[in-house]
Design an enzyme around this catalytic site. Structure first.
Site, PDB file in Angstrom:
ATOM      1  N   LYS A  11     -17.999   3.848   4.365  1.00  6.64           N
ATOM      2  CA  LYS A  11     -19.253   4.610   4.605  1.00  6.64           C
ATOM      3  C   LYS A  11     -19.735   5.285   3.323  1.00  6.64           C
ATOM      4  O   LYS A  11     -20.928   5.265   3.002  1.00  6.64           O
ATOM      5  CB  LYS A  11     -19.011   5.656   5.705  1.00  6.64           C
ATOM      6  CG  LYS A  11     -18.824   5.029   7.078  1.00  6.64           C
ATOM      7  CD  LYS A  11     -18.473   6.075   8.117  1.00  6.64           C
ATOM      8  CE  LYS A  11     -18.350   5.446   9.492  1.00  6.64           C
ATOM      9  NZ  LYS A  11     -17.914   6.374  10.506  1.00  6.64           N
ATOM     10  N   SER A  54     -19.243   8.076  15.742  1.00 11.23           N
ATOM     11  CA  SER A  54     -19.387   8.759  14.450  1.00 11.23           C
ATOM     12  C   SER A  54     -20.835   9.125  14.098  1.00 11.23           C
ATOM     13  O   SER A  54     -21.086   9.744  13.074  1.00 11.23           O
ATOM     14  CB  SER A  54     -18.758   7.932  13.329  1.00 11.23           C
ATOM     15  OG  SER A  54     -19.436   6.729  13.192  1.00 11.23           O
ATOM     16  N   GLY A  79      -7.764  -6.006   8.129  1.00 11.10           N
ATOM     17  CA  GLY A  79      -8.947  -5.782   7.301  1.00 11.10           C
ATOM     18  C   GLY A  79     -10.018  -6.788   7.620  1.00 11.10           C
ATOM     19  O   GLY A  79      -9.780  -7.771   8.326  1.00 11.10           O
ATOM     20  N   PRO A  80     -11.218  -6.563   7.112  1.00 16.06           N
ATOM     21  CA  PRO A  80     -12.329  -7.477   7.399  1.00 16.06           C
ATOM     22  C   PRO A  80     -12.093  -8.856   6.781  1.00 16.06           C
ATOM     23  O   PRO A  80     -11.201  -9.016   5.942  1.00 16.06           O
ATOM     24  CB  PRO A  80     -13.530  -6.777   6.751  1.00 16.06           C
ATOM     25  CG  PRO A  80     -12.971  -5.769   5.822  1.00 16.06           C
ATOM     26  CD  PRO A  80     -11.595  -5.427   6.279  1.00 16.06           C
TER      27      PRO A  80
END
Length: 779
Positions: free
Chosen positions: A722, A679, A356-357
């Site tokens: 997003k 994307s 994860g970030p």
């Protein structure tokens, strides 16, 4: 009395312990044994005569005939005195030698018939010479030994009788009872003097040797006077303290540690062998230190020490929730592991990889896992590790060799089942020193790690009880074989609402404590917290958020110190006084429908964001220009969108030769930030078609999806982030690939309920929802 007549006497016997009386000696005796006291009393009643014989063994309380020497001394009791403690002190004077002929029957005391052994008073020149030599030797002895006073020599020199001379000298020497008895039993005077001469010679030699030794020691002390003296003092001190000195003490200590340690048989044999090697090594050898270090490592490792797992699921869940807000999946996975452990009792440690970030709590969740299971926690950072020996250790032949980080961690844990965190596993590098990632393969393979081999330790160590947790920011940087061995758990970024809750429940109280602020001294409204999240931070985690809250606390602390009575209240309006002007502006939905501008959704390392993709068509020669610092994949996406538009030109109402007469420019704002990924394919396609058909795009719509040349829409990643970005920007309708429909469930309910999701599988559907009207076909 004629020489041929042997005189027999009936006498009470007093056995002596550790003492011997010669004729012509006067000395005090303490008598305590009952039989001895009765023998004395009997002697006093008769003529004060008593026979004194020595015992061969001091310790025997009731000696038998065999324990008493046959020859002793008849003595006269001169004085008797009863002491307060019950013993009797007597003064006796030795008269002459006598030999026990038989023991008489007497229960109360020893009574014997003894034969007198009178002295032969013979003198001849040889005996005179012997006497002189004995006296000389005695004089030498006195000079060497400090135990006899010079006055004694003067007294002895006056003695004329040869037999008495030998007896008196012998009484002054510190000899064993056996040797003294030998002199007593020698009736012949010449023989007795010769024996005395022998004894004196021996004693003198021993004394000379003693003197030589002491002189040698003295010389040595002079040679390295100070150092030697201090060392000797050290030794004496250590001896007093009970410490054994030098290598021997070290080896004994290691052996006692080995007895206490619970080691597997193979390891025990290895340690014993090494201890034996250490013992044979000279103290100065450098190799000794290496062996000692190795033994310490083998003894220090937790071969069979383990902590007991606390398998209370409710308690574990409570701890995990107490430490972290959100992070449902990782928590659930830990509880599942605990449940299985509870059922099976023994489970090969799973290997979780938290991806994860930055700042989402990957490291701290590993710490909480250890706390919830009641296990030890060890963390090692692999960021920048590029040497295989960091993992596997060095061979012992190298100077300064050490075990690898894994074994070091196990020693620090002191138990063989800790939670072991390998932080930043995606930041490992490789160079000429080997590939550390490959060395980790053995550590992280549940089939192999029960016999993990470290180059330094050399004996296989069992890592199968360890629960390994690894963390990474991005999966694509982890080598494939390593990734296969781990179970990847994605920790997505937090939603704004989650961040606000984390700030309220965890970060703000923690920072208040760290800044010494009381609960009521600083009040931060929830709206202000939300404003910090939105306008002052842009990240997936909460690290930056915590820094902003800390900054706010510092400013508040300064105010409180100036005016302690007034609490500080931070609202949405006055937040800028504490944190300055707004740092970030989120892209918000367009004011009105635009031609050639489409809102796309992007995923970045710090979470999601919206991007407006712009397309301009100008008269030209068919050049396609792409700007906005795009990566290769994104450029190819733009080419695919362009080719699709060309192939569908007629059905979209676009002139089929548009690519020959026009130049097309595609730009993605925030030009300095690198962007990549497929994307934005459908977004660029829609913008291109809008620009060419002059039909505006609905400002309410945002989209994400990969485009193919045939217009199919392929799935993408990072949907949750997003969608959160679109929600933040005020967009309520999202076009997403059909295959991503399954991911909608991951979006928090609060956001999901406000959004409309339109799954699309083809570009036609995209245009249907995005363009405000349908293109008119050319035909």
């Amino acid at each position: 009395m004629g020489p041929g007549k042997i005189k027999m006497r009936r006498l009470p016997l007093l056995p002596l312990r550790g003492l011997l009386v010669y004729p012509s000696m006067v000395l005090h005796l303490d008598v305590g044994r009952e039989k001895s006291v009765k023998a004395l009393e009997r002697a006093m009643v008769d003529d004060s005569m008593i026979l004194l014989c020595s015992q061969s063994e001091i310790n025997i309380e009731e000696p038998s005939k065999d324990d008493i020497y046959q020859i002793g001394t008849i003595a006269k009791v001169r004085q008797m005195l009863k002491l307060p403690n019950g013993t009797i002190r007597v003064l006796v004077e030795g008269i002459l030698r006598a030999e026990i002929v038989e023991y008489l029957v007497n229960e109360e005391y020893y009574e014997v018939t003894a034969k007198e052994l009178p002295e032969q008073e013979t003198t001849d020149p040889e005996i005179d010479a012997l006497m002189r030599t004995v006296l000389n030797q005695f004089e030498n002895y006195i000079n060497l030994s400090k135990k006899v006073t010079p006055e004694t020599l003067a007294a002895v020199s006056d003695i004329d009788e040869p037999g008495r001379l030998a007896d008196v000298i012998c009484s002054h020497l510190s000899l064993k009872i056996k040797d003294k008895q030998d002199i007593l039993e020698t009736v012949d005077v010449r023989e007795r003097l010769e024996k005395m001469l022998n004894i004196l010679n021996n004693e003198r030699e021993v004394l000379e040797l003693e003197r030589k030794i002491s002189q040698r020691v003295k010389k040595q002390m002079e040679k390295t006077q100070k150092e030697y003296y201090l060392r000797e003092q050290m030794k004496a001190i250590q001896k007093e303290l009970g410490d054994k000195e030098g290598r021997a003490g070290e080896v004994d200590e290691l052996r006692s540690q080995l007895v206490e340690a619970e080691l597997p048989e193979k390891v025990r044999e290895k340690v014993e062998k090494e201890i034996d090697r250490l013992e044979k090594m000279p103290a100065t050898s450098a190799e000794g230190g290496v062996i000692r270090n190795y033994i310490d490592w083998l003894l220090g490792l937790p071969w069979s020490k383990a902590t007991d797992d606390d398998l209370d699921l409710d308690k574990a869940e409570e701890i995990l929730n107490e430490d972290h807000f959100g992070l449902e999946k990782p928590k659930e996975r830990v509880l599942e592991y605990l449940a299985v452990q509870k059922l099976v009792q023994k489970l090969k440690g799973p290997i979780l990889c938290l991806v994860g970030p930055p700042g989402v709590g990957k490291t701290s969740i590993a710490r909480s896992i250890a706390r919830s299971m009641g296990r030890k926690f060890i963390r090692i950072s692999l960021g920048g590790v590029r040497d295989e020996a960091e993992i596997r250790g060095h061979r012992r032949t190298y100077v300064g060799a050490m075990p690898g980080r894994i074994i070091q961690g196990m020693k620090n844990a002191g138990a063989n089942n800790p939670v072991f965190l390998l932080d930043e596993i995606d930041k490992m590098a490789m160079d000429f020193r080997g590939d550390p990632a490959s060395a980790l393969l053995e550590v992280l393979d549940p089939e192999q790690n029960s016999t993990f081999s470290d180059h330094f330790i050399e004996v296989p160590f069992d890592l199968s009880n360890v629960m390994f947790v690894t963390t990474a920011n991005a999966v694509h940087n982890i080598p494939r074989p390593l990734l296969d061995r781990m179970e990847v758990l994605y920790i997505p970024g937090y939603t704004e609402i989650e961040k606000q809750q984390i700030a309220k429940k965890y970060l703000l109280p923690k920072q208040k404590r760290d800044h010494g602020l009381e609960e009521e001294q600083l009040v931060v409204e929830e709206a202000a917290l939300m404003k910090i999240v939105r306008d002052y931070t842009r990240e997936a985690g909460v690290r930056n958020l915590e820094q902003q809250i800390a900054s706010m606390n510092r400013k508040a602390a300064k105010k409180i110190v100036a005016d302690p009575a007034t609490p500080v209240i931070i609202t949405e309006e006055n937040l800028k006084d504490y944190l300055g002007p707004i740092k970030y502006r989120y892209n918000v939905a367009e004011e009105k429908d635009q031609i050639g501008a489409v809102t796309g959704l992007a995923w970045t390392e710090v979470g999601g964001d919206t991007l407006v993709i712009e397309v301009t068509v100008m008269p030209g020669t068919g050049k396609l220009t792409l700007t906005g610092k795009l990566g290769d994949v994104m450029k190819e996406s733009a080419q695919a969108a362009f080719s699709y538009t060309r192939s569908k030109a007629e059905s979209l109402g676009i002139a089929s030769d548009f690519h020959e007469k026009n130049d097309i420019h595609i730009h993605i704002p925030e030009g300095a930030i690198p962007k990549d990924g497929p994307s934005a394919g459908i977004t660029m396609g829609t913008a291109l078609i809008s620009a060419l058909t002059n039909i505006p795009v609905s400002r309410q719509v945002a989209m994400t999806g990969e485009i193919t040349l045939r217009g199919r829409v392929l799935p993408i990643g990072g949907l949750k982030e997003k969608v959160l970005a679109a929600h933040r920007a005020g967009i309520r309708k999202i076009l997403l690939p059909q295959d991503n429909e399954k991911d909608i469930i991951e979006i928090p309910e609060s956001v999901r309920n406000e959004m409309t999701f339109v799954p699309v599988s083809h570009m036609d559907q995209v245009l249907e929802h995005a363009l405000v009207k349908k293109p008119i076909e050319v035909g």
